[in-house]
Every structure is written in C-alpha cells, then in structure tokens.
Design a protein around this motif. Structure first.
Motif, PDB file in Angstrom:
ATOM      1  N   PHE A  86       6.844  67.963 -15.025  1.00  0.00           N
ATOM      2  CA  PHE A  86       7.399  69.252 -15.568  1.00  0.00           C
ATOM      3  C   PHE A  86       6.543  70.542 -15.163  1.00  0.00           C
ATOM      4  O   PHE A  86       5.434  70.366 -15.009  1.00  0.00           O
ATOM      5  CB  PHE A  86       7.453  69.029 -16.999  1.00  0.00           C
ATOM      6  CG  PHE A  86       8.411  68.066 -17.772  1.00  0.00           C
ATOM      7  CD1 PHE A  86       9.661  68.358 -18.060  1.00  0.00           C
ATOM      8  CD2 PHE A  86       7.830  66.710 -17.803  1.00  0.00           C
ATOM      9  CE1 PHE A  86      10.466  67.591 -18.442  1.00  0.00           C
ATOM     10  CE2 PHE A  86       8.590  65.956 -18.250  1.00  0.00           C
ATOM     11  CZ  PHE A  86      10.061  66.172 -18.739  1.00  0.00           C
ATOM     12  N   ALA A  90       4.349  69.993 -20.095  1.00  0.00           N
ATOM     13  CA  ALA A  90       4.965  69.195 -21.263  1.00  0.00           C
ATOM     14  C   ALA A  90       4.189  67.999 -22.031  1.00  0.00           C
ATOM     15  O   ALA A  90       4.442  67.022 -22.036  1.00  0.00           O
ATOM     16  CB  ALA A  90       6.262  68.293 -20.686  1.00  0.00           C
ATOM     17  N   LEU A  91       2.821  68.404 -22.013  1.00  0.00           N
ATOM     18  CA  LEU A  91       1.987  67.543 -22.813  1.00  0.00           C
ATOM     19  C   LEU A  91       2.166  67.838 -24.304  1.00  0.00           C
ATOM     20  O   LEU A  91       2.340  69.013 -24.699  1.00  0.00           O
ATOM     21  CB  LEU A  91       0.487  67.548 -22.277  1.00  0.00           C
ATOM     22  CG  LEU A  91       0.186  67.929 -20.875  1.00  0.00           C
ATOM     23  CD1 LEU A  91      -1.095  67.829 -20.412  1.00  0.00           C
ATOM     24  CD2 LEU A  91       0.844  66.224 -20.158  1.00  0.00           C
ATOM     25  N   VAL A  92       1.491  66.958 -25.082  1.00  0.00           N
ATOM     26  CA  VAL A  92       1.449  67.284 -26.799  1.00  0.00           C
ATOM     27  C   VAL A  92       0.004  67.871 -26.653  1.00  0.00           C
ATOM     28  O   VAL A  92      -1.168  66.796 -26.528  1.00  0.00           O
ATOM     29  CB  VAL A  92       1.525  65.874 -27.282  1.00  0.00           C
ATOM     30  CG1 VAL A  92       1.540  66.061 -28.841  1.00  0.00           C
ATOM     31  CG2 VAL A  92       3.085  65.377 -27.207  1.00  0.00           C
ATOM     32  N   ARG A  94      -2.112  68.678 -28.983  1.00  0.00           N
ATOM     33  CA  ARG A  94      -3.093  68.208 -30.101  1.00  0.00           C
ATOM     34  C   ARG A  94      -3.476  66.794 -29.619  1.00  0.00           C
ATOM     35  O   ARG A  94      -4.315  66.078 -30.333  1.00  0.00           O
ATOM     36  CB  ARG A  94      -2.625  68.489 -31.276  1.00  0.00           C
ATOM     37  CG  ARG A  94      -2.376  69.918 -31.737  1.00  0.00           C
ATOM     38  CD  ARG A  94      -2.141  70.004 -33.019  1.00  0.00           C
ATOM     39  NE  ARG A  94      -3.109  69.379 -33.929  1.00  0.00           N
ATOM     40  CZ  ARG A  94      -4.297  70.059 -34.535  1.00  0.00           C
ATOM     41  NH1 ARG A  94      -4.363  71.346 -33.865  1.00  0.00           N
ATOM     42  NH2 ARG A  94      -4.860  69.654 -35.341  1.00  0.00           N
ATOM     43  N   ARG A 159       0.825  60.216 -16.493  1.00  0.00           N
ATOM     44  CA  ARG A 159       1.587  59.860 -17.606  1.00  0.00           C
ATOM     45  C   ARG A 159       3.072  58.998 -16.880  1.00  0.00           C
ATOM     46  O   ARG A 159       3.352  58.063 -16.969  1.00  0.00           O
ATOM     47  CB  ARG A 159       2.173  60.733 -18.632  1.00  0.00           C
ATOM     48  CG  ARG A 159       3.418  60.515 -19.547  1.00  0.00           C
ATOM     49  CD  ARG A 159       3.559  61.563 -20.331  1.00  0.00           C
ATOM     50  NE  ARG A 159       4.210  62.745 -19.782  1.00  0.00           N
ATOM     51  CZ  ARG A 159       4.148  63.798 -20.409  1.00  0.00           C
ATOM     52  NH1 ARG A 159       3.637  64.042 -21.760  1.00  0.00           N
ATOM     53  NH2 ARG A 159       4.746  65.057 -19.713  1.00  0.00           N
TER      54      ARG A 159
ATOM     55  N   ASN B 173       6.951  72.357 -29.490  1.00  0.00           N
ATOM     56  CA  ASN B 173       7.077  72.449 -28.135  1.00  0.00           C
ATOM     57  C   ASN B 173       8.306  71.271 -27.626  1.00  0.00           C
ATOM     58  O   ASN B 173       7.862  70.205 -27.701  1.00  0.00           O
ATOM     59  CB  ASN B 173       5.844  72.246 -27.394  1.00  0.00           C
ATOM     60  CG  ASN B 173       6.037  72.103 -25.832  1.00  0.00           C
ATOM     61  OD1 ASN B 173       7.031  72.366 -25.154  1.00  0.00           O
ATOM     62  ND2 ASN B 173       4.934  72.144 -25.194  1.00  0.00           N
ATOM     63  N   GLU B 175       9.675  70.680 -24.711  1.00  0.00           N
ATOM     64  CA  GLU B 175       9.350  70.227 -23.393  1.00  0.00           C
ATOM     65  C   GLU B 175       8.699  68.838 -23.648  1.00  0.00           C
ATOM     66  O   GLU B 175       8.892  67.741 -22.860  1.00  0.00           O
ATOM     67  CB  GLU B 175       8.669  71.381 -22.738  1.00  0.00           C
ATOM     68  CG  GLU B 175       9.173  71.045 -21.084  1.00  0.00           C
ATOM     69  CD  GLU B 175       8.346  72.053 -20.055  1.00  0.00           C
ATOM     70  OE1 GLU B 175       7.265  72.352 -20.396  1.00  0.00           O
ATOM     71  OE2 GLU B 175       8.869  71.908 -18.720  1.00  0.00           O
ATOM     72  N   ALA B 176       7.695  68.999 -24.411  1.00  0.00           N
ATOM     73  CA  ALA B 176       6.863  68.011 -24.744  1.00  0.00           C
ATOM     74  C   ALA B 176       7.946  66.652 -25.319  1.00  0.00           C
ATOM     75  O   ALA B 176       7.560  65.411 -24.864  1.00  0.00           O
ATOM     76  CB  ALA B 176       5.657  68.258 -25.635  1.00  0.00           C
ATOM     77  N   GLU B 178      10.814  66.164 -24.858  1.00  0.00           N
ATOM     78  CA  GLU B 178      11.775  65.909 -23.472  1.00  0.00           C
ATOM     79  C   GLU B 178      11.057  65.073 -22.647  1.00  0.00           C
ATOM     80  O   GLU B 178      11.408  64.053 -22.085  1.00  0.00           O
ATOM     81  CB  GLU B 178      12.286  67.270 -22.697  1.00  0.00           C
ATOM     82  CG  GLU B 178      13.317  67.017 -21.786  1.00  0.00           C
ATOM     83  CD  GLU B 178      13.786  68.405 -20.839  1.00  0.00           C
ATOM     84  OE1 GLU B 178      12.862  69.114 -20.850  1.00  0.00           O
ATOM     85  OE2 GLU B 178      14.723  68.271 -20.631  1.00  0.00           O
ATOM     86  N   ALA B 179       9.714  65.299 -22.356  1.00  0.00           N
ATOM     87  CA  ALA B 179       8.889  64.497 -21.485  1.00  0.00           C
ATOM     88  C   ALA B 179       8.827  62.879 -22.062  1.00  0.00           C
ATOM     89  O   ALA B 179       8.884  62.085 -21.451  1.00  0.00           O
ATOM     90  CB  ALA B 179       7.488  65.136 -21.272  1.00  0.00           C
ATOM     91  N   ILE B 180       8.415  63.117 -23.494  1.00  0.00           N
ATOM     92  CA  ILE B 180       8.311  61.660 -24.117  1.00  0.00           C
ATOM     93  C   ILE B 180       9.847  60.964 -24.006  1.00  0.00           C
ATOM     94  O   ILE B 180       9.704  59.708 -23.868  1.00  0.00           O
ATOM     95  CB  ILE B 180       7.673  61.765 -25.534  1.00  0.00           C
ATOM     96  CG1 ILE B 180       6.377  62.436 -25.402  1.00  0.00           C
ATOM     97  CG2 ILE B 180       7.535  60.314 -26.210  1.00  0.00           C
ATOM     98  CD1 ILE B 180       5.758  62.723 -26.579  1.00  0.00           C
ATOM     99  N   GLY B 194       5.400  62.617 -30.588  1.00  0.00           N
ATOM    100  CA  GLY B 194       5.598  64.116 -29.995  1.00  0.00           C
ATOM    101  C   GLY B 194       5.464  65.251 -31.158  1.00  0.00           C
ATOM    102  O   GLY B 194       4.794  66.240 -31.110  1.00  0.00           O
ATOM    103  N   PRO B 197       2.039  64.836 -34.008  1.00  0.00           N
ATOM    104  CA  PRO B 197       0.782  65.574 -33.910  1.00  0.00           C
ATOM    105  C   PRO B 197       1.012  67.157 -33.878  1.00  0.00           C
ATOM    106  O   PRO B 197       0.112  67.978 -34.179  1.00  0.00           O
ATOM    107  CB  PRO B 197       0.451  65.201 -32.529  1.00  0.00           C
ATOM    108  CG  PRO B 197       1.202  63.995 -32.351  1.00  0.00           C
ATOM    109  CD  PRO B 197       2.498  63.845 -33.096  1.00  0.00           C
ATOM    110  N   GLN B 198       2.114  67.644 -33.555  1.00  0.00           N
ATOM    111  CA  GLN B 198       2.292  69.020 -33.381  1.00  0.00           C
ATOM    112  C   GLN B 198       2.647  69.962 -34.789  1.00  0.00           C
ATOM    113  O   GLN B 198       2.037  71.175 -34.978  1.00  0.00           O
ATOM    114  CB  GLN B 198       3.548  69.433 -32.556  1.00  0.00           C
ATOM    115  CG  GLN B 198       3.242  69.142 -31.072  1.00  0.00           C
ATOM    116  CD  GLN B 198       4.443  69.570 -30.251  1.00  0.00           C
ATOM    117  OE1 GLN B 198       4.747  70.879 -30.176  1.00  0.00           O
ATOM    118  NE2 GLN B 198       5.273  68.924 -29.471  1.00  0.00           N
TER     119      GLN B 198
END
Lengths: 275, 271
Positions: A86, A90-92, A94, A159, B173, B175-176, B178-180, B194, B197-198
């Motif tokens: 992306f 688009a990482l998490v 935390r 990933r 977020n 996008e994160a 969506e990525a997962i 996803g 944790p946020q």
C-alpha cells in the motif's frame, strides 16, 4: 496467469463507472505498471482483483479460480494467494515489525493462536529470511511507528512476501517516499518479483520509474485502457492520451538525445550528492 | 462570504453580507431576550428573604463545622475502603460489559446494523440516568449495601466507557485493517490483530478516567443507602453532627485528590 474480462465497477450513487469494461491478461512472472491520472480507476482495478472492492460486472480468473464467484471462506483462501502493498504502508503502528510481517500469515493460523502470537516455526523462520532479504533483520522487535518511511514500506513488502503469493498487487508504493527511497523500493519490489517469479501489478504515478522498472505499461484514463504496450512506445502522444494535453517532451524517450541524457545524469548526480 | 463590486468597479470583500450580519445579531438578541425572561421567572419563584439571609446561614453552618472532629476520622477507614471498592469493582463490572458493547456499536466492527442500534440504545439508556438514581432504585430492588453501589456505579459507567471506546474504534487506521483483510485473515483476526492494538491506549485512558470519576460518584451513592462513606455523611447530617460531617468532607476531599493524582500518573504511564 491472471485474466480480467469485461470488468466494470460502478460505485453506488455515481453516474459514471470507476472502471468500464476492462479486459486484460497478465502472464505469470510479468511486472506491469498501471499509470494514469488520479481518479482513472487504478486503485479500483487492483482492489477488484482481491475483492476489497466488489466488481459490478465482468470476470476475473486467477489461474483456475473464478475470483468473482467466491464466497467468504474460499474468498479468504484466494486472498491468501495474493499479496498487497500500500501507499501509506498500512501497518499496525503499535505492533512490532515481526508482528506486522507475521500478519501476512493470519489466514493459515487459528484466531486463538494469532491472539497469543503463536505462529508455526516454519512461518517464523521464513519471516526471518524475508526480513533479512529486505534489510530489516536488526529491526525485528522495533515498533512499526519507530521506522522511517522506506523501512515501513519494507515491512509492508515483507508482509506481502510472507504470504508466498502467486500475485502481487501494489498500490502507489512510492508516492509517500522521497525520490531516492522511491527508487530503492521500486527496485526491491521488482527484484523480488523476479526472484520469486511473481506477477506484479504496480499502480504508480511516476512515469519515469514505471518505464525504468517494468516490462509493460498500461495507461488508464476515465476507467478505460488507453495504452497497453512496452515502455518504449510511450511517447508524447500516448502520454497526452493518458493524462491529457501537456508538454510531455521532457518525459519521453523520443526527445531524449544525448544532451538531455547527460543533463538528466548530472541532475541525478546532484541529487545523489544531496542524499 | 460576500464579494461586492462598488460603483467604481472595485471588488470589495467582507466576511458576511448585510443580511448575514443582521441574522447573526438577531440570534444573539434572541438569546438575550430568552435569558431575561428566564431570569424573571426564576426570580418570581425564589424566596428572596432566604437568599438575603444566606451569607449569615453559611457563616453559621461553617461555624458549627469548625473545628472538625478529627478523632472521628479513625472510624472512617472502613467506609473509605468500601467507597474505593465500590468505584473499582464498579469500573471492572462496567469494563466487562462495555468493551464488547463498544465493538457492537462501532460502525466498522458491528456484525450487523441491528446489533449497532441495540448497542447504541443500551449506551444511551445507561448514560441518561445518573448513578445516584440507579443507586436509589437498586437499593429498593436488592436492598441497601455495597452491592447496590457497585452495580449502580457499573451501570452508569457502561455507557460512558462504551461511547468513548466505540468512537475510538471508529477512528482506527482503516488502511491497516484493509491490509490485514487482504492477507486472507478472518474478520475476528482483523479485529484482534488490527483494531485491538490500535485502541488499547484509548481503552486504558478511558478506564482510568472513569475510575477517577467513579471514586467521586461512589461517595454520593451512600446518601441513598448504597454503602460507602456517603452513608456516614448522611448519618452525620441527619444527626446535625456538623464537626463529624466536616471530618468526612475533609476525608472525601483528600481521597478525590489522591485518586486524581493516581489516575493522571497512570494515564501518563500508559500513553
């Protein structure tokens, strides 16, 4: 082989289609750039392929799988076979680098195991290998939000690779990066695609990068394919057809004589000195 | 915004047109009129004779409270401990119910819009009634004591925690996520890997903040028989034992002060 036939997507409450009747074949191992102005339908097209966006009509075939007919569980299985990268990484934020990379394999791990972060050792092993390959082996336990933009994109790439995908969908991988990092990331994505013999479809704004790193360029405009050929054929006329009339003479091979080549080279040198 | 061309053809610009300015003044004027009318009404229903007397009454009450009976504080440790327990257990009870409720209420995690509607209704219901009133009803239902206090505090806190938490969930977020999703993860995994944790820092902050509020509220629920130090305050006032009441108020003040200190320390440690 990925085949798209007559693909159309119209978002609810809109007059015109985001993409209209697109038919394309993507042979195995080919690296393809999709260029086009904002709103041309680039993102919609690649998001239809892994059904993050539901196509309105048309067919998508990934080898023998009819993508559009899949229901929940088999759709999940399909997505496991397609890696995605992306623009904003688009990482998490935390979670650590390793956790972010391992999230690529969530599809093959039970919920309970993933909550406790118990991933099978072969998966962890290949995560280490891939992290080594993208140059992040010493950042494994860092939190994702501690990394620079280029490093974050490398995590995103790792990933996607951990999925051992057949196909890589890449959405504007360099748009948030500086020119030098952008080139490095582009080189990495293309290099890895070759290494793993992946088909890679790369949405990209940067025509120069697209032409340098890919074998085939598809130009989208207003949801339709207006160009589909090798980078060499991309001249002022075709760029005008994709993006609209502008002075394209400085972005094409046609006008590239030795003078402008050396001028470009000296600019590259100066930019290099800045880094 | 108003762009006007004057007689010489020059363009003038003002933030508002004449009619817009007029409307704005009209709104302010009507606010003043409403305030004046309301004041007349309140004034007509006030026993001014008592109000005029109030400084003397306050001084009199204060005089009877001073000096506070400091020795009485020794008997207050038990009820003080009860009060802290009401607040803490109430917060925990609320958390157990509020967290799943928040996931049902958040647009991006709810399994179905119907669940969302029901969850939002429960949240609004819990928030609309003050914990003192919950305590009043619960004392009638399950009898006086700590349990009534804990449940009253808990019920009121559910809405508070859920509302703030579901807003945090809706702001993650995307996008994160969506990525997962794109990796082929289950929906439950997208939430646990996803979303959770946020929102953890927000959840911790909300929980500590609510605990701090609950400490204050749990000093009051005793007034209606739901246990804790409020019970003693009520007794002291009924006996007109003003030095005792003053001692209790001092203890409550110190406890609230230290709970605020603890919660601000805890929040800094988490975020």
């Amino acid at each position: 082989m990925l085949s798209v036939k007559g693909l159309t997507k119209r978002y609810p409450n809109t007059e015109i289609s985001a993409i209209e009747d697109i038919t394309l074949d993507f042979p195995d191992g080919q690296v393809i750039a999709i260029i086009g102005p904002s709103g041309a339908g680039k993102s919609t097209l690649i998001r239809c392929i892994n059904r993050l966006v539901e196509p309105t009509s048309g067919e998508i075939w990934l080898n023998e799988t009819n993508v559009c007919n899949l229901k929940s569980e088999s759709l999940r299985k399909l997505r496991c076979r397609i890696g995605m990268i992306f623009q904003e990484y688009a990482l998490v934020d935390r979670l650590t680098v390793m956790e972010n990379v391992l999230s690529g394999k969530l599809g093959s791990v039970s919920l309970w195991k993933s909550v406790r972060r118990k991933f099978p050792q072969p998966v962890v092993k290949s995560a280490f290998e891939i992290l080594d390959r993208v140059g992040l082996l010493d950042q494994v336990d860092k939190r994702a939000d501690e990394l620079s933009g280029g490093q974050r994109q490398r995590v995103g790439i790792a990933r996607a690779l951990l999925q051992q995908p057949e196909l890589l969908l890449v959405d504007e991988p360099t748009a948030s990066l500086d020119p030098k990092t952008a080139r490095q990331i582009m080189r990495l994505i293309v290099g890895l695609s070759k290494e793993y013999n992946l088909t890679a479809i790369i949405n990209i704004h940067d025509v120069v990068l697209a032409r340098e790193f890919t074998q085939r360029i598809i130009g989208l405009r207003d949801g339709s394919v207006v160009y589909d050929a090798s980078p060499a054929g991309l001249g002022t006329e075709t760029l005008g057809a994709i993006y609209g009339e502008e002075d394209w003479s400085h972005s094409t091979y046609e006008s590239d004589n030795n003078d402008s080549d050396s001028a470009a080279a000296s600019i590259d040198e100066k930019l290099g000195a800045l880094k | 915004m108003a762009v006007i061309t004057d007689s010489t053809g020059e363009k003038l610009w003002q933030l508002r047109t004449r009619t817009e300015s007029l409307k704005k003044w009209l709104v302010w004027f009507s606010v003043l009129v409403v305030a004046a009318v309301a004041w007349r009404y309140v004034s007509a229903n006030t026993q001014w004779i008592f109000v005029v007397d109030s400084p003397r009454q306050a001084a009199d009450l204060f005089g009877r409270m001073v000096p506070p009976r400091i020795s009485y504080i020794g008997r207050l440790w038990g009820p003080l401990w009860d009060t802290i327990n009401i607040a803490t257990l109430g917060t925990l009870v609320a958390l157990v119910i509020a967290v799943p409720l928040a996931f049902l209420a958040a647009r991006n995690t709810t399994p179905h819009p119907l669940f969302r509607t029901v969850a939002l209704f429960i949240i609004a219901f819990s928030r609309s009634v003050n914990s003192l009133i919950w305590a009043l009803m619960l004392v009638m239902i399950i009898g006086p004591g700590l349990l009534a206090g804990i449940i009253a505090i808990g019920i009121r806190a559910i809405g508070f925690i859920s509302k703030l938490l579901y807003e945090a969930i809706e702001e993650v977020n995307r996008e994160a996520l969506e990525a997962i999703t794109a990796t082929g993860a289950r929906r439950s995994q997208v939430i646990f890997f996803g979303v959770v944790p946020q929102i953890l820092p927000a959840l911790a902050g909300i929980a500590v903040f609510r605990w701090d509020v609950n400490i204050r509220e749990s000093t009051v629920v005793g007034l209606v028989g739901a246990g804790g130090i409020g019970l003693y305050l009520n007794h002291a006032i009924n006996r007109m034992a003003w030095p005792d009441a003053a001692a209790i108020l001092i203890v409550i003040f110190l406890m609230v002060l230290s709970s605020e200190w603890v919660s601000s320390k805890a929040r800094h440690a988490i975020i």
